[in-house]
Every structure is written in C-alpha cells, then in structure tokens.
Write a protein that holds these residues in place. Structure first.
Motif, PDB file in Angstrom:
ATOM      1  N   LYS A  97       6.067   0.496 -11.047  1.00  0.00           N
ATOM      2  CA  LYS A  97       5.706  -0.174  -9.796  1.00  0.00           C
ATOM      3  C   LYS A  97       5.863   0.825  -8.654  1.00  0.00           C
ATOM      4  O   LYS A  97       6.938   1.407  -8.475  1.00  0.00           O
ATOM      5  N   ILE A 157       3.168  -4.550  -0.600  1.00  0.00           N
ATOM      6  CA  ILE A 157       3.307  -4.547  -2.061  1.00  0.00           C
ATOM      7  C   ILE A 157       4.019  -5.825  -2.507  1.00  0.00           C
ATOM      8  O   ILE A 157       4.921  -6.326  -1.826  1.00  0.00           O
ATOM      9  N   THR A 164       8.226  -7.634 -10.178  1.00  0.00           N
ATOM     10  CA  THR A 164       8.565  -6.383 -10.863  1.00  0.00           C
ATOM     11  C   THR A 164       7.555  -6.013 -11.937  1.00  0.00           C
ATOM     12  O   THR A 164       7.543  -4.888 -12.434  1.00  0.00           O
ATOM     13  N   THR A 165       6.725  -6.977 -12.306  1.00  0.00           N
ATOM     14  CA  THR A 165       5.644  -6.683 -13.252  1.00  0.00           C
ATOM     15  C   THR A 165       4.323  -6.906 -12.549  1.00  0.00           C
ATOM     16  O   THR A 165       4.196  -7.773 -11.673  1.00  0.00           O
ATOM     17  N   VAL A 166       3.317  -6.147 -12.921  1.00  0.00           N
ATOM     18  CA  VAL A 166       2.061  -6.188 -12.202  1.00  0.00           C
ATOM     19  C   VAL A 166       1.388  -7.556 -12.334  1.00  0.00           C
ATOM     20  O   VAL A 166       1.192  -8.061 -13.444  1.00  0.00           O
ATOM     21  N   TRP A 175      -0.873  -4.681  -7.820  1.00  0.00           N
ATOM     22  CA  TRP A 175       0.406  -4.510  -7.132  1.00  0.00           C
ATOM     23  C   TRP A 175       0.376  -4.946  -5.658  1.00  0.00           C
ATOM     24  O   TRP A 175       1.421  -5.158  -5.055  1.00  0.00           O
ATOM     25  N   TYR A 204       6.715   7.035  -5.912  1.00  0.00           N
ATOM     26  CA  TYR A 204       7.732   6.406  -6.758  1.00  0.00           C
ATOM     27  C   TYR A 204       8.973   7.273  -6.701  1.00  0.00           C
ATOM     28  O   TYR A 204       8.889   8.508  -6.614  1.00  0.00           O
TER      29      TYR A 204
END
Length: 446
Positions: free
Chosen positions: A356, A377, A381-383, A388, A408
C-alpha cells in the motif's frame, strides 16, 4: 247642496295652491344649486388658472437656472425641491439628458452633442375644474452650446438590453461619478482632457469574466464626446455553481484540487478564457466564483451555458456534453454533479510484493499549465475493488501528460516509483500501469 259643493271647490283650490308653492320652491332650489355650482366651478377654474400661471413662472425660472449650469453640473442631473408661492406649494423636478445630433437620447455619439434640460412643476388641488384637468406642467429646452470634454459610457445586460441604475466612476485628470439612465447610458461632461478609466459597479452584478467592477478606457479631448472602444460594457446578475465530483460507478466519489469553468452566450459571445477556483488539498465539492448569466437565445435561454470540470487546466476539460451547468441570473450555489473518469490505481509493488503506497502524487502538464495534487488514499490495508484512491474519480486528462508517483517506507528505507497514465474514459476504469518501487535516498519521496 250648493254649500257643500262650494266647500269642495275651495278645498280643491287650496290643494292646487300648495302644489304650486312646492313646485316653485323646488325650482328656486334647483336654480340656486346650479348657480352655486357654476360659481364654484368658475372659482375653481380661476384658481386652477392662477396655480397654472404660477407653475409656469416657476418652470421658466428653473429653466433659466438650468441654462446657467456647467456641463459637469448637468451631468446626471435629477433634482427635486418644494417651492412656496403665494400660499401654495409646488414640487419642482429638474433633469438633464444627453441629446445627440440626431435629436435622440440613445447612446450614440458624434463630434457635437447637446443637453436637453427639463423642468416639471406639480401642485396639489382639492378640486379639478374638468375631468382632464392636470395638476402639473413640463417645460424643456435644448442648450445651444455643444458638450465639451465629454465621455459617453453604455452598459447592457446579458440579453443586450439597456441596464439602468449602474454606478459608473470616471477617473483621470478629473473624477466624476454618475448612474446609467433608462438607455443604460452615462454622459460625463466638462472633463479635463486626458486618459480616463470608466469603472462600473452594481451590487450582485458581474461582467462576462466575473468581474464585479469592469473598467473601460478612453481618451477625452477638449471638444466633442468620446467613447471607450470596448463599449458596451455587459453586466448580469451573478450566479454560481457548487460542483460535487462523482464517477460513473454508484456511490464512488471523485475529488480534485481545483475546479474550472467556461461559459458563452449570444451577447456577449463568451469569456476571455477558462477560470479556476483552487483548493490546497483535494476535495469532493467546490463552488465557483461569481458567474455571468450567459443568455443563449430562445428557446434555449440559460440552459447549459457553462461547462464546469475538475482541475486547473483547460486541457482537463472533458469532451462536449460532460459536466454542463445552467446558470440563471441570481441563481447562487446551484448543485451540479461533475462526473470524472475513474483512475484505478491497484498495483504498487516492492520487488514482487504488492504494498500500500504511503503517498500518491498526480502531476498533469499541458502546455503552459501544470497541476499537481496528492489524492486521498484509502484507510483500508488491502486494495479495494476501486483501487488505493479513496475517491477514484480524478480530473480528466487526455492532451498533455499525467504522471502518477507512489512512495513507500519500510523501516528506515524509502522507495519511490512513477508511471504514465491516461484518464479519459467516463464508462470504464482507467487503469494505471503497475508502479514498481525503487530505493531512493530522498526523504521527500513523491
């Protein structure tokens, strides 16, 4: 039987005598009433004639006064005062109007022009001598001297009609202020020769570019009347649009760091160029500035006289038919859904591992215009299925270059990567190519 007959005869004669007396009295009353009415009418006619003669004398005096005023004093003249004369009260209204060489009071001009001065005198009267009797009179005249140092300014509305009541300030070697008449005109006179700026203002009104105080320039000479080359000045009662960014997918919002608009109508043709309101961070709703209510001729009227879109550049304007708005005079905050293409960012990888991104930056460049913003954003935590970005709807981007930067952080290590994308479809996801992150020494990341 004869005495009885004699009595009846006497009673009959007495009855006729009483009727004769009553008829005579009625005739006398009618004659007296008619005589009184005639006397009263004559008296009122005489009084009306007296008042009319006094009013005529007052009007003539006022005309003499007006002829002695300077061009500057006559400019926009509209005065009213009360004058007492021999126990009677008269209301006197004095006006002056620009008159061109054709004898018209329109906003045309030529090398020679004049003033028409008018004096209107009115009075109160409890009884009018005739049904058509007037209690006012008007006297006017044309000043023989030509106007000197003149500046003529005209204001019209969005339909091309004259706009009265607009305040205009002429500033240069001299300063004068006046208000447009029923023809939408102001004649400034007696100005010292030189350059002048004529600035208009009318609360709640703007020109075609949204200016609340548009200005026209001209050079005034010692003789004749000049007009700014940009006449007429157009002003309309301002409206505005509140745009809410959305996408083609139900319950999926959009956002932008700015909102732009462009409008056009029949008179005048349109804006000088697109205009923008900006936000320091991406938002889902923005409101335009003051918008001129462009008229597009009947039967269309004000329908779809503006195009409104997300972004700060003209290159972000969507194809014709998208995000159109109708701005009517004085209609503030009209809500308009602004559909944006859905930018699908789902693949950000560190080596072969999907991660992410900590930040995403979108940069758009088209000619001399550039727009850079950090879209919001998601907190997941998961797409998600839409990528995103919390609000996947992002400004349209066809012509020009759209660059997507993602970064990141892992421990004390920083990673960053970019990809070029397009965002043009209003009916399907616009997928950003996979962004592969690389190590970077920069701590500013994207």
């Amino acid at each position: 039987m004869r005495p009885a007959t004699r009595c009846r005869s006497l009673r009959s004669e007495a009855g006729f005598t009483l009727i004769e007396v009553l008829v005579s009295a009625l005739m006398v009353a009618l004659i007296a009433s008619a005589t009184a009415v005639a006397l009263i009418s004559t008296s009122h006619a005489s009084g009306d004639q007296r008042l009319r003669s006094q009013a005529d004398a007052i009007a003539s005096q006022d005309q003499d006064r007006l002829r002695g005023l300077s061009d500057d004093q006559l400019n926009g003249l509209n005065q009213t005062h009360v004058q007492a004369e021999n126990g009677s009260s008269f209301s006197v209204t004095s006006t002056a109007a620009y008159l061109d060489t054709t004898g018209a009071t329109t906003c045309t001009t030529s090398s020679v022009a004049y003033y028409k001065v008018t004096s209107t005198v009115s009075w109160a009267e409890s009884f009018k001598s005739t049904a058509n009797s007037n209690t006012s009179l008007t006297v006017d005249s044309i000043l023989s001297r030509p106007v000197s140092g003149g500046l003529l300014v005209q204001v019209k509305d969005q339909t091309g009609q004259s706009l009265s009541g607009v305040s205009i300030n002429a500033a240069g070697p001299d300063t004068q202020t006046s208000t447009t008449d029923s023809n939408g005109c102001v004649m400034f006179a007696g100005l010292t020769p030189g350059g002048y700026n004529a600035t208009t203002s009318d609360p709640g009104y703007v020109d075609q570019n949204g200016n609340s105080a548009p200005t026209a320039s001209a050079t005034v000479t010692g003789s004749g009347v000049q007009t700014p080359s940009s006449l007429p000045i157009y002003m309309g009662q301002a409206g505005s649009v509140t745009g809410t960014f959305t996408t083609f997918t139900t319950n999926v919002a959009g956002e932008a760091d700015g909102m732009s608009w462009s409008g056009s109508g029949t008179v005048p043709a349109g804006m000088s160029g697109p205009q923008t309101v900006q936000s320091s961070t991406p938002v889902t709703t923005l409101t335009t500035g003051a918008l001129f209510p462009f008229f597009r001729a009947l039967p269309t009227g004000y329908t779809k006289n503006y195009v409104v879109w997300g972004g700060r550049c003209a290159g972000q304007q969507p194809p014709t038919g998208n995000d159109q708005a109708s701005v009517n005079p004085g209609q503030l905050g009209q809500g308009v859904p602004l559909k944006e293409p859905l930018l699908y960012l789902a693949s950000v990888k560190l080596s072969t591992t999907s991660v992410k991104p900590a930040h995403v930056k979108l940069s758009y460049v088209s000619g001399s215009c550039s727009d850079t913003w950090y879209p919001t954003i998601t907190t997941l935590t998961t797409v998600p299925a839409t990528g995103w970005l919390l609000n996947p709807g992002q400004p349209y981007a066809a012509a020009g270059t759209l660059t997507v930067c993602a970064d990141y952080k892992s421990g004390t290590s920083y990673y960053k990567g970019t990809a070029s994308a397009t965002n043009t479809s209003f009916t399907a996801k616009n997928t950003v190519p996979t962004i592969t992150l690389s190590s970077t020494s920069s701590t500013t990341l994207c």
